[in-house]
Design a protein around this motif. Structure first.
Motif, PDB file in Angstrom:
ATOM      1  N   ASP A  21     -24.828  36.898  13.744  1.00  0.00           N
ATOM      2  CA  ASP A  21     -25.740  37.927  13.248  1.00  0.00           C
ATOM      3  C   ASP A  21     -25.391  39.305  13.786  1.00  0.00           C
ATOM      4  O   ASP A  21     -25.521  40.307  13.076  1.00  0.00           O
ATOM      5  N   ALA A  22     -24.976  39.368  15.058  1.00  0.00           N
ATOM      6  CA  ALA A  22     -24.656  40.665  15.652  1.00  0.00           C
ATOM      7  C   ALA A  22     -23.539  41.358  14.877  1.00  0.00           C
ATOM      8  O   ALA A  22     -23.611  42.566  14.609  1.00  0.00           O
ATOM      9  N   VAL A  23     -22.508  40.611  14.515  1.00  0.00           N
ATOM     10  CA  VAL A  23     -21.399  41.195  13.757  1.00  0.00           C
ATOM     11  C   VAL A  23     -21.898  41.710  12.406  1.00  0.00           C
ATOM     12  O   VAL A  23     -21.511  42.791  11.949  1.00  0.00           O
ATOM     13  N   ALA A  24     -22.793  40.948  11.769  1.00  0.00           N
ATOM     14  CA  ALA A  24     -23.334  41.368  10.476  1.00  0.00           C
ATOM     15  C   ALA A  24     -24.190  42.620  10.598  1.00  0.00           C
ATOM     16  O   ALA A  24     -24.096  43.546   9.775  1.00  0.00           O
ATOM     17  N   VAL A  25     -25.028  42.676  11.631  1.00  0.00           N
ATOM     18  CA  VAL A  25     -25.901  43.840  11.825  1.00  0.00           C
ATOM     19  C   VAL A  25     -25.067  45.077  12.143  1.00  0.00           C
ATOM     20  O   VAL A  25     -25.322  46.173  11.622  1.00  0.00           O
ATOM     21  N   LEU A  26     -24.081  44.919  12.994  1.00  0.00           N
ATOM     22  CA  LEU A  26     -23.208  46.053  13.286  1.00  0.00           C
ATOM     23  C   LEU A  26     -22.517  46.549  12.015  1.00  0.00           C
ATOM     24  O   LEU A  26     -22.452  47.763  11.753  1.00  0.00           O
ATOM     25  N   ALA A  27     -22.005  45.621  11.197  1.00  0.00           N
ATOM     26  CA  ALA A  27     -21.309  46.006   9.966  1.00  0.00           C
ATOM     27  C   ALA A  27     -22.234  46.761   9.019  1.00  0.00           C
ATOM     28  O   ALA A  27     -21.818  47.715   8.351  1.00  0.00           O
ATOM     29  N   ALA A  28     -23.500  46.340   8.954  1.00  0.00           N
ATOM     30  CA  ALA A  28     -24.463  47.023   8.081  1.00  0.00           C
ATOM     31  C   ALA A  28     -24.721  48.451   8.535  1.00  0.00           C
ATOM     32  O   ALA A  28     -25.204  49.276   7.756  1.00  0.00           O
ATOM     33  N   HIS A  29     -24.411  48.745   9.787  1.00  0.00           N
ATOM     34  CA  HIS A  29     -24.571  50.103  10.330  1.00  0.00           C
ATOM     35  C   HIS A  29     -23.219  50.805  10.478  1.00  0.00           C
ATOM     36  O   HIS A  29     -23.096  51.800  11.195  1.00  0.00           O
ATOM     37  N   GLY A  30     -22.176  50.261   9.807  1.00  0.00           N
ATOM     38  CA  GLY A  30     -20.867  50.897   9.818  1.00  0.00           C
ATOM     39  C   GLY A  30     -20.076  50.685  11.084  1.00  0.00           C
ATOM     40  O   GLY A  30     -19.171  51.471  11.393  1.00  0.00           O
ATOM     41  N   ILE A  72     -30.699  55.417  23.380  1.00  0.00           N
ATOM     42  CA  ILE A  72     -30.329  54.799  22.104  1.00  0.00           C
ATOM     43  C   ILE A  72     -31.591  54.512  21.301  1.00  0.00           C
ATOM     44  O   ILE A  72     -32.501  53.808  21.768  1.00  0.00           O
ATOM     45  N   ARG A  73     -31.661  55.042  20.104  1.00  0.00           N
ATOM     46  CA  ARG A  73     -32.838  54.864  19.242  1.00  0.00           C
ATOM     47  C   ARG A  73     -32.502  54.148  17.944  1.00  0.00           C
ATOM     48  O   ARG A  73     -33.400  53.695  17.233  1.00  0.00           O
ATOM     49  N   ASP A  74     -31.218  54.047  17.630  1.00  0.00           N
ATOM     50  CA  ASP A  74     -30.797  53.473  16.363  1.00  0.00           C
ATOM     51  C   ASP A  74     -29.566  52.605  16.614  1.00  0.00           C
ATOM     52  O   ASP A  74     -28.752  52.905  17.499  1.00  0.00           O
ATOM     53  N   ILE A  75     -29.419  51.550  15.844  1.00  0.00           N
ATOM     54  CA  ILE A  75     -28.296  50.631  16.049  1.00  0.00           C
ATOM     55  C   ILE A  75     -26.971  51.344  15.826  1.00  0.00           C
ATOM     56  O   ILE A  75     -25.970  51.036  16.493  1.00  0.00           O
ATOM     57  N   ALA A  76     -26.935  52.323  14.955  1.00  0.00           N
ATOM     58  CA  ALA A  76     -25.696  53.073  14.724  1.00  0.00           C
ATOM     59  C   ALA A  76     -25.232  53.790  15.990  1.00  0.00           C
ATOM     60  O   ALA A  76     -24.042  54.096  16.140  1.00  0.00           O
ATOM     61  N   GLN A  77     -26.163  54.049  16.916  1.00  0.00           N
ATOM     62  CA  GLN A  77     -25.819  54.731  18.164  1.00  0.00           C
ATOM     63  C   GLN A  77     -25.181  53.788  19.192  1.00  0.00           C
ATOM     64  O   GLN A  77     -24.866  54.219  20.308  1.00  0.00           O
ATOM     65  N   LEU A  78     -24.965  52.521  18.837  1.00  0.00           N
ATOM     66  CA  LEU A  78     -24.292  51.589  19.740  1.00  0.00           C
ATOM     67  C   LEU A  78     -22.778  51.839  19.798  1.00  0.00           C
ATOM     68  O   LEU A  78     -22.087  51.264  20.639  1.00  0.00           O
ATOM     69  N   ARG A  79     -22.267  52.679  18.921  1.00  0.00           N
ATOM     70  CA  ARG A  79     -20.839  53.019  18.978  1.00  0.00           C
ATOM     71  C   ARG A  79     -20.501  53.550  20.380  1.00  0.00           C
ATOM     72  O   ARG A  79     -21.172  54.436  20.920  1.00  0.00           O
ATOM     73  N   GLY A  80     -19.453  52.965  20.968  1.00  0.00           N
ATOM     74  CA  GLY A  80     -19.030  53.411  22.285  1.00  0.00           C
ATOM     75  C   GLY A  80     -19.884  52.900  23.433  1.00  0.00           C
ATOM     76  O   GLY A  80     -19.678  53.305  24.583  1.00  0.00           O
ATOM     77  N   GLN A  81     -20.824  52.001  23.153  1.00  0.00           N
ATOM     78  CA  GLN A  81     -21.714  51.485  24.192  1.00  0.00           C
ATOM     79  C   GLN A  81     -21.281  50.084  24.641  1.00  0.00           C
ATOM     80  O   GLN A  81     -20.469  49.417  23.997  1.00  0.00           O
ATOM     81  N   ARG A  82     -21.874  49.638  25.760  1.00  0.00           N
ATOM     82  CA  ARG A  82     -21.604  48.304  26.312  1.00  0.00           C
ATOM     83  C   ARG A  82     -22.666  47.349  25.775  1.00  0.00           C
ATOM     84  O   ARG A  82     -23.849  47.508  26.091  1.00  0.00           O
ATOM     85  N   VAL A  83     -22.241  46.366  24.996  1.00  0.00           N
ATOM     86  CA  VAL A  83     -23.195  45.508  24.278  1.00  0.00           C
ATOM     87  C   VAL A  83     -22.771  44.048  24.400  1.00  0.00           C
ATOM     88  O   VAL A  83     -21.580  43.732  24.275  1.00  0.00           O
ATOM     89  N   ASP A  84     -23.732  43.163  24.651  1.00  0.00           N
ATOM     90  CA  ASP A  84     -23.453  41.729  24.557  1.00  0.00           C
ATOM     91  C   ASP A  84     -23.836  41.274  23.151  1.00  0.00           C
ATOM     92  O   ASP A  84     -24.980  41.480  22.714  1.00  0.00           O
ATOM     93  N   ALA A 125     -18.089  47.831  13.981  1.00  0.00           N
ATOM     94  CA  ALA A 125     -17.469  46.537  14.265  1.00  0.00           C
ATOM     95  C   ALA A 125     -17.449  46.365  15.775  1.00  0.00           C
ATOM     96  O   ALA A 125     -17.615  47.336  16.523  1.00  0.00           O
ATOM     97  N   PRO A 126     -17.280  45.125  16.273  1.00  0.00           N
ATOM     98  CA  PRO A 126     -17.206  44.944  17.728  1.00  0.00           C
ATOM     99  C   PRO A 126     -16.184  45.855  18.396  1.00  0.00           C
ATOM    100  O   PRO A 126     -16.389  46.298  19.530  1.00  0.00           O
ATOM    101  N   ALA A 127     -15.096  46.159  17.699  1.00  0.00           N
ATOM    102  CA  ALA A 127     -14.074  47.022  18.281  1.00  0.00           C
ATOM    103  C   ALA A 127     -14.565  48.450  18.501  1.00  0.00           C
ATOM    104  O   ALA A 127     -13.961  49.208  19.280  1.00  0.00           O
ATOM    105  N   ASP A 128     -15.659  48.837  17.837  1.00  0.00           N
ATOM    106  CA  ASP A 128     -16.207  50.183  18.001  1.00  0.00           C
ATOM    107  C   ASP A 128     -17.073  50.308  19.245  1.00  0.00           C
ATOM    108  O   ASP A 128     -17.520  51.417  19.595  1.00  0.00           O
ATOM    109  N   LEU A 129     -17.336  49.195  19.910  1.00  0.00           N
ATOM    110  CA  LEU A 129     -18.111  49.226  21.150  1.00  0.00           C
ATOM    111  C   LEU A 129     -17.158  49.438  22.319  1.00  0.00           C
ATOM    112  O   LEU A 129     -16.010  48.992  22.284  1.00  0.00           O
TER     113      LEU A 129
END
Length: 475
Positions: free
Chosen positions: A314-323, A291-303, A325-329
């Motif tokens: 903040d995590a929800v905001a950062v994820l949203a800025a990269h398109g 993983i090199r970019d926050i957008a690549q967290l899609r489908g990953q296991r994240v706390d 949502a928590p449901a995409d993890l």
């Protein structure tokens, strides 16, 4: 036995190299070092003998450095390079000048190999425990009520049903804390809501309380632990705390009744005392992660942080800025930094979010074993975050903020604010502000927990109206 490991000349040479590598090249010059002996340690995986070597050292700064600068290295980073605790380093100031001397009680680890004694990395020294405060004994009427409550839970087998026990436990915890707060308020002791018991908020809260209690014995503070900023804002608004540490972006949303505060409505009684220090949003992965970019967290296991923490906000905001949502993890865990970092170490997670003053002690330890890599927040995503979330601002974590971090990392940060409510007396708030922003930095100059706090930055990052008692200081 005390002669095992590097001798004094080798120790001095290794320490200078470590300072140049792990802090900043040529910032410090080792001008005096005295070896104080060594002690054996458990052997490493290779089977080689290990020792810890203790030393006293005097360093001289070769150039200016602002350890109180919000985008500069912290004393915690220097302490790691010296193998010292933050309390074992003396002379680091908010503003240091060339020629300033820094003294430390340090240590270094060595392992015996075919090439002789070889320096190895060590975990950062453990932080001092955060003190707790016990409550007072209840009067007779209170004892009767406690006995009544005890009768509700001291039932014969099978005991209290689990669903009832959970309700009773929550209500008892809330009542216990509120009782202690009200009793202490009568004794002119105010409650400060901070964070988890071993968190950066709690350590700062302990330093603040110690400083205030020492210089103003008549004005006393006690600490209340919590999950963090979101919970603290609510505790303050409900009158369950007198002061609280809250991220600036969380405070802005709370006052406006937006985001996680939309359901309950605006917390209109919140007011700022001032800005304390910057809190960077860290998105950490292991060094070998693809993983090199926050957008690549899609489908990953994240706390993404505890449910009522600023980290989750903040995590929800950062994820949203990269398109995202928590449901995409594939997993969006909410277990908090201690459990999350342990899971990341054991490869049970792919990434963790941590909003904290840098360097976070927990992330320092992760950086040493097995290592970490911080994902940057940059480009259009950074611009969207700053525009859509008042209180977030770009911040660069310089190289060596964390062990083995060789390059600067761009991210966003929020200022940790000291908040109170409109009900706090003006004179009281003015006195607290003076203690926190003037007297405490002078009294504890160089302390890693307070070095970023200053009257110069008192209004920096403040996102909600100042309390009149604090506003009067800025006129």
């Amino acid at each position: 036995g005390c002669a095992r490991g590097a001798d004094e000349a080798r120790l001095r040479e290794d320490l200078q190299a470590r300072l140049n590598r792990d802090v900043k090249p040529d910032l410090f010059q080792v001008v005096a070092l005295r070896r104080e002996g060594s002690a054996p340690l458990p052997g490493g995986e290779s089977g080689g003998a290990r020792v810890i070597v203790y030393f006293n050292v005097t360093l001289q700064l070769a150039s200016d450095y602002s350890f109180g600068g919000w985008d500069q290295l912290s004393p915690s980073s220097v302490a790691y390079a010296l193998g010292a605790t933050e309390n074992g380093v003396f002379g680091l100031q908010a503003e240091n000048r060339p020629g300033d001397l820094v003294r430390a009680y340090g240590s270094a680890l060595y392992e015996q190999t075919a090439d002789g004694w070889t320096p190895i990395a060590a975990l950062p020294a453990a932080a001092s425990p955060v003190p707790n405060i016990e409550g007072t004994a209840p009067p007779t009427r209170s004892k009767q009520l406690i006995d009544r409550l005890a009768a509700m839970v001291n039932l014969p087998p099978p005991g209290v049903p689990p669903q009832h026990d959970e309700i009773i436990a929550e209500e008892l915890a809330r009542a216990s804390e509120n009782i202690e707060r009200r009793v202490k308020r009568r004794e002119h002791t105010f409650t400060l809501a901070s964070g988890l018991e071993d968190s950066e908020y709690a350590r700062f809260g302990a330093s603040l309380i110690t400083a205030v209690n020492e210089v103003a014995p008549a004005l006393r503070l006690r600490q209340r632990y919590s999950q963090g900023s979101v919970e603290n804002a609510s505790l303050l608004a409900r009158g369950e705390a007198d002061y609280a540490i809250v991220q600036g972006d969380v405070a802005a949303a709370a006052l406006a009744g937006e985001d996680v505060f939309a359901r309950g409505g605006p917390l209109a009684n919140l007011r700022a005392v001032g800005g304390l220090f910057p809190e960077a949003i860290h998105v950490a992965v292991l060094p070998d992660s693809p993983i090199r970019d926050i957008a690549q967290l899609r489908g990953q296991r994240v706390d993404i942080g505890l449910p009522t923490s600023g980290t989750r906000f903040d995590a929800v905001a950062v994820l949203a800025a990269h398109g995202l949502a928590p449901a995409d993890l594939s997993e969006a865990r909410e277990e908090g930094p201690t459990v999350a970092i342990s899971r990341l170490q054991h490869k049970q997670l792919d990434a963790v979010f941590v909003t904290a003053a840098a360097p976070s002690r927990a992330l320092q330890q992760l950086a040493v074993q097995p290592g970490l890599r911080l994902l940057p927040v940059k480009g259009p995503a950074l611009e969207r975050l700053v525009q859509s979330h008042p209180g977030l601002t770009p911040l660069t974590l310089p190289a060596n903020t964390y062990p083995r971090q060789q390059e600067a990392v761009t991210t966003v940060a929020s200022t940790a604010l000291l908040l109170t409510t409109v009900d706090a007396p003006d004179a009281e708030v003015e006195r607290v502000a003076d203690l926190v922003f003037n007297r405490m930095p002078n009294q504890y100059a160089g302390s890693a927990d307070v070095i970023k706090v200053s009257a110069r930055n008192e209004l920096r990052g403040v996102t909600i109206p100042l309390h009149p008692g604090a506003a009067g200081r800025s006129r």
